[in-house]
Design a protein around this motif. Structure first.
Motif, PDB file in Angstrom:
ATOM      1  N   MET A   1      26.722 -34.834  34.431  1.00  0.00           N
ATOM      2  CA  MET A   1      27.710 -35.583  35.339  1.00  0.00           C
ATOM      3  C   MET A   1      27.229 -37.100  35.532  1.00  0.00           C
ATOM      4  O   MET A   1      28.065 -37.929  35.557  1.00  0.00           O
TER       5      MET A   1
ATOM      6  N   VAL B   1      28.203 -38.642  32.265  1.00  0.00           N
ATOM      7  CA  VAL B   1      29.813 -38.779  32.325  1.00  0.00           C
ATOM      8  C   VAL B   1      30.260 -39.912  32.940  1.00  0.00           C
ATOM      9  O   VAL B   1      31.129 -40.628  32.597  1.00  0.00           O
ATOM     10  N   GLY B   2      29.651 -40.201  34.293  1.00  0.00           N
ATOM     11  CA  GLY B   2      30.017 -41.325  35.006  1.00  0.00           C
ATOM     12  C   GLY B   2      29.856 -42.734  34.170  1.00  0.00           C
ATOM     13  O   GLY B   2      30.770 -43.587  34.283  1.00  0.00           O
TER      14      GLY B   2
ATOM     15  N   TYR C   1      29.011 -37.376  42.689  1.00  0.00           N
ATOM     16  CA  TYR C   1      29.060 -36.003  42.843  1.00  0.00           C
ATOM     17  C   TYR C   1      27.788 -35.229  42.134  1.00  0.00           C
ATOM     18  O   TYR C   1      27.272 -34.037  42.768  1.00  0.00           O
ATOM     19  N   ALA C   2      27.190 -35.947  41.180  1.00  0.00           N
ATOM     20  CA  ALA C   2      25.953 -35.246  40.322  1.00  0.00           C
ATOM     21  C   ALA C   2      24.770 -34.700  41.292  1.00  0.00           C
ATOM     22  O   ALA C   2      24.328 -33.726  40.987  1.00  0.00           O
TER      23      ALA C   2
ATOM     24  N   ASN D   1      32.005 -39.048  39.369  1.00  0.00           N
ATOM     25  CA  ASN D   1      31.034 -38.432  38.767  1.00  0.00           C
ATOM     26  C   ASN D   1      29.795 -38.656  39.200  1.00  0.00           C
ATOM     27  O   ASN D   1      28.827 -37.664  39.194  1.00  0.00           O
TER      28      ASN D   1
ATOM     29  N   GLY E   1      37.381 -36.787  33.836  1.00  0.00           N
ATOM     30  CA  GLY E   1      37.446 -37.943  33.234  1.00  0.00           C
ATOM     31  C   GLY E   1      38.274 -37.815  31.700  1.00  0.00           C
ATOM     32  O   GLY E   1      38.969 -38.856  31.522  1.00  0.00           O
TER      33      GLY E   1
ATOM     34  N   PHE F   1      35.252 -32.115  37.966  1.00  0.00           N
ATOM     35  CA  PHE F   1      35.229 -33.745  38.075  1.00  0.00           C
ATOM     36  C   PHE F   1      34.775 -34.290  36.622  1.00  0.00           C
ATOM     37  O   PHE F   1      35.091 -35.119  36.237  1.00  0.00           O
ATOM     38  N   SER F   2      33.852 -33.389  35.857  1.00  0.00           N
ATOM     39  CA  SER F   2      33.252 -33.777  34.528  1.00  0.00           C
ATOM     40  C   SER F   2      34.463 -33.624  33.871  1.00  0.00           C
ATOM     41  O   SER F   2      34.610 -34.531  32.914  1.00  0.00           O
TER      42      SER F   2
END
Length: 526
Positions: free
Chosen positions: A374, A377-378, A472-473, A469, A316, A312-313
Motif C-alpha cells: 500500500m 501504491v501511494g 492507510y498502510a 493509500n 488507485g 483503497f489499493s
C-alpha cells in the motif's frame, strides 16, 4: 477394446471433477475473461464516444457555417475597375484578400501577411473540444463505475446463494451473463447501450468471482496451499488486466470496435464448454454447515481492515482507468493505440507480483507484504502526473501494478484464513465481502475521479488517492497476529497441528505445595 475406448472420456471427466487443479483452471479462465472485458473497454470507450458524439456532431453542423462558393454568373460580389495604366478592364472581388491586378503585376508577395482570423491551431494529433473532454471525464467515469456499483449490490445475494446451492450453478450463471454482456458491447453504438452492457457485466462478474474464489477456498483447505492457489487464480485476473487494454487499443485502431469483443465472446464459449465438462452445474451441493452471516463478518475488525486494504489499493488504478487516457489525449496528444499501452507496465508487474508474493507472502508475513504494497501504491500514484510522455508512465505504472499484486495476493488468502480462525469455515460470504471491497474501489474510483479531475485537475486526483493509500498502510500492522476463538483453536489443533501456532506455555507446571527440591526437579525435567 471398443467399450474401453468409449469409456475413456467418461473416466477422464470423472477424474477431472475430482481434480483440484482442473477446478483451479476453470476459476483461472473465468477471472481471465472477466478482467479482459473489464479493461478492454478502457482505451475504446473514450475515443469511441469522442468520435461518434463530438466529431459526429461537428460534422453535421459543418454545412451550416461553411461559406458557400459564389455562383459563376452572379455579379453582385464583383465590380469592374478601369485602369489608366493598362487599358483593360480587370474584375476584382470586393471582399477578396488579393486582386487579380496584384496577381498580374506580381505585387502579391509584397503585401504584409494577414493575421489569422481563426483560433490558434491545435497541435497535430491532439483532439479538439477541451470542454467536451472535460465533461467526458465524468460520463466515462460513471460508465466504468456502473459495473462495480451493480456488482456491489448483487454480491451479498450471491454469497447467500452459494451457501444454499453450492458453487457450480452460480459459476455457470456467471458465464451466461458474461457472454451476453460481451456480445452487447460488440454491437452497442450509443452511450446508453454501453452503460447497460457494462452494468450487466457486473452481474455476471459477481457470480463468477464469488463462486470461483469460494470454490477454491473450499477445495484447498490447507492455508499454505490455499495461498498458492489464490496466487495462481489472481494471476488469471492479472493476465486479463495485462492483455485487455493493449489488446483493445490495437484491435480498435486497426480492425474495428467490435473485433475485440467478438474474440472475447468466442473465448467465453470455450470457458462455458470447459465448465460443463469439469464442473457439475446441474448439481445442487449446499454446504454441510451453516456459514457465518455477512453482518457478523462485517463486525469483525480484522476482516474490515483486510477489506479496506483491497478497496483503497485498487481504487488507485480504478481512478486511472477513465482519467488517464483523456489526460494523455489532452497533454501528450497520444494516438489511440498508446492509450491502452500505457497500462501495459502495470499489468505485467501485477502478473509478476501476484505469482511471486502468492508464495513469499506466507513466509514474510501477509500483513507486512500488504503494508509495504500500500505504501508503494501511494508513492507510484504521486509520480504519475510527473510523466511528460508515455515513456514517463512506465516507472509509476509498473510500481503501481507490482504493489497492487502484493496487496491482492496477501489479502485474498488472509480473508479465508480469518474465517478459519475466527468463524465457521464456509467461504461464500467472506469472498462476497472481498469482492464488495474490490467493487467499492472500482465504483467510487471512476465515479468520483472524473468529477475531481473536472474540478481541480488530474494531478490533484493522484495526490489525494496516493496520500490515502500511504495513510492507510499502517493499519495492516493489526493483521500481524489476529486472535482466534478458543473453540476454533481446538478444532485447528486437531485438523492441522503442525500448521497452527500454540499460545500455551511450554514450561512444566509444578504441583503445590512447593518443596525445597521443586526447583531442582523442574530443571531436570526441562
Amino acid at each position: 477394446m471398443a467399450p474401453a475406448a468409449e469409456g475413456a472420456p467418461w473416466r477422464w471427466l470423472a477424474a477431472g471433477r475430482a481434480s483440484r487443479r482442473l477446478v483451479l483452471v476453470v476459476v483461472f479462465v473465468a477471472l481471465l475473461l472477466d478482467n479482459m472485458l473489464l479493461t478492454v473497454v478502457v482505451p475504446i470507450v473514450p475515443t469511441f464516444l469522442y468520435t461518434t458524439e463530438y466529431e459526429g456532431a461537428n460534422s453535421s453542423v459543418a454545412p451550416a457555417w461553411t461559406e458557400p462558393a459564389p455562383p459563376a454568373l452572379k455579379a453582385s460580389p464583383f465590380s469592374s475597375m478601369f485602369s489608366y495604366f493598362d487599358n483593360t478592364t480587370v474584375t476584382v472581388t470586393v471582399s477578396g484578400s488579393a486582386s487579380a491586378a496584384e496577381l498580374a503585376n506580381g505585387t502579391e508577395s509584397s503585401r504584409p501577411p494577414q493575421p489569422p482570423t481563426s483560433s490558434p491551431p491545435v497541435p497535430s494529433g491532439c483532439p479538439e473540444g477541451e470542454e467536451f473532454l472535460a465533461k467526458e471525464n465524468v460520463r466515462v467515469g460513471l460508465l466504468f463505475a456502473s459495473k462495480a456499483l451493480v456488482q456491489l449490490v448483487v454480491n451479498p445475494s450471491v454469497g447467500l446463494l452459494t451457501n444454499r446451492i453450492g458453487y457450480h450453478i452460480p459459476m455457470f450463471i456467471g458465464f451466461i451473463i458474461m457472454f451476453i454482456s460481451t456480445v452487447m458491447f460488440a454491437f452497442s453504438g450509443t452511450y446508453t447501450l454501453l452503460f447497460v452492457a457494462r452494468a450487466l457485466q457486473g452481474v455476471g462478474s459477481s457470480f463468477s468471482s464469488v463462486a470461483g474464489l469460494g470454490m477454491l477456498a473450499s477445495v484447498y483447505t490447507d492455508d499454505f496451499e490455499r495461498g498458492n492457489a489464490m496466487g495462481i487464480a489472481l494471476g488469471g485476473l492479472a493476465l486479463g488486466v495485462l492483455i485487455g487494454a493493449p489488446f483493445g487499443s490495437v484491435m480498435y485502431e486497426f480492425v474495428g470496435k467490435s473485433s475485440p469483443f467478438l474474440v472475447l465472446a468466442f473465448l467465453a464459449l470455450l470457458d462455458g464448454a470447459l465448465q460443463l465438462c469439469i464442473l457439475q452445474p446441474s448439481k445442487i451441493s449446499p454446504e454441510s454447515t451453516k456459514g457465518t452471516p455477512v453482518f457478523t463478518l462485517l463486525r469483525d475488525p480484522y476482516i474490515l481492515v483486510a477489506a479496506g486494504a483491497l478497496c483503497f489499493s485498487n481504487m488507485g488504478v480504478a481512478m486511472l482507468e477513465p482519467t488517464l487516457p483523456i489526460w494523455m489525449m489532452q497533454t501528450m496528444c497520444s494516438p489511440k493505440w498508446q492509450l491502452g499501452m500505457a497500462f501495459l507496465p502495470a499489468s505485467i508487474s501485477y502478473l509478476i507480483g501476484t505469482n511471486l508474493f502468492g508464495i513469499l507472502a506466507n513466509k514474510m508475513g501477509r500483513w507486512l507484504c500488504s503494508l509495504i504494497g500500500m505504501a508503494v501504491v501511494g508513492i507510484s500514484l504521486l509520480c504519475v502526473p510527473l510523466a511528460k510522455n508515455i515513456y514517463g508512465l512506465i516507472g509509476p505504472n509498473g510500481g503501481l501494478g507490482f504493489a497492487i499484486g502484493m496487496v491482492d495476493s496477501s489479502m485474498m488468502p488472509l480473508m479465508g484464513h480469518l474465517v478459519d480462525l475466527r468463524h465457521t469455515s464456509v467461504y461464500g460470504n467472506v469472498y462476497a465481502i472481498a469482492d464488495v471491497a474490490f467493487c467499492m474501489g472500482f465504483a467510487i474510483g471512476p465515479s468520483t475521479g472524473g468529477a475531481i479531475v473536472r474540478a481541480i485537475g488530474f494531478p490533484w486526483l493522484m495526490i489525494i488517492i496516493g496520500a490515502i493509500n500511504i495513510a492507510y498502510a499502517p493499519l495492516c500492522w493489526h493483521l500481524r497476529n489476529p486472535p482466534a476463538k478458543e473453540e476454533k483453536i481446538a478444532i485447528l489443533n486437531q485438523e492441522c497441528p503442525l500448521q497452527t501456532k500454540s499460545y500455551s506455555t511450554q514450561k512444566t507446571l509444578r504441583d503445590f505445595p512447593l518443596t525445597d527440591d521443586s526447583d531442582v526437579e523442574a530443571e531436570n525435567v526441562e
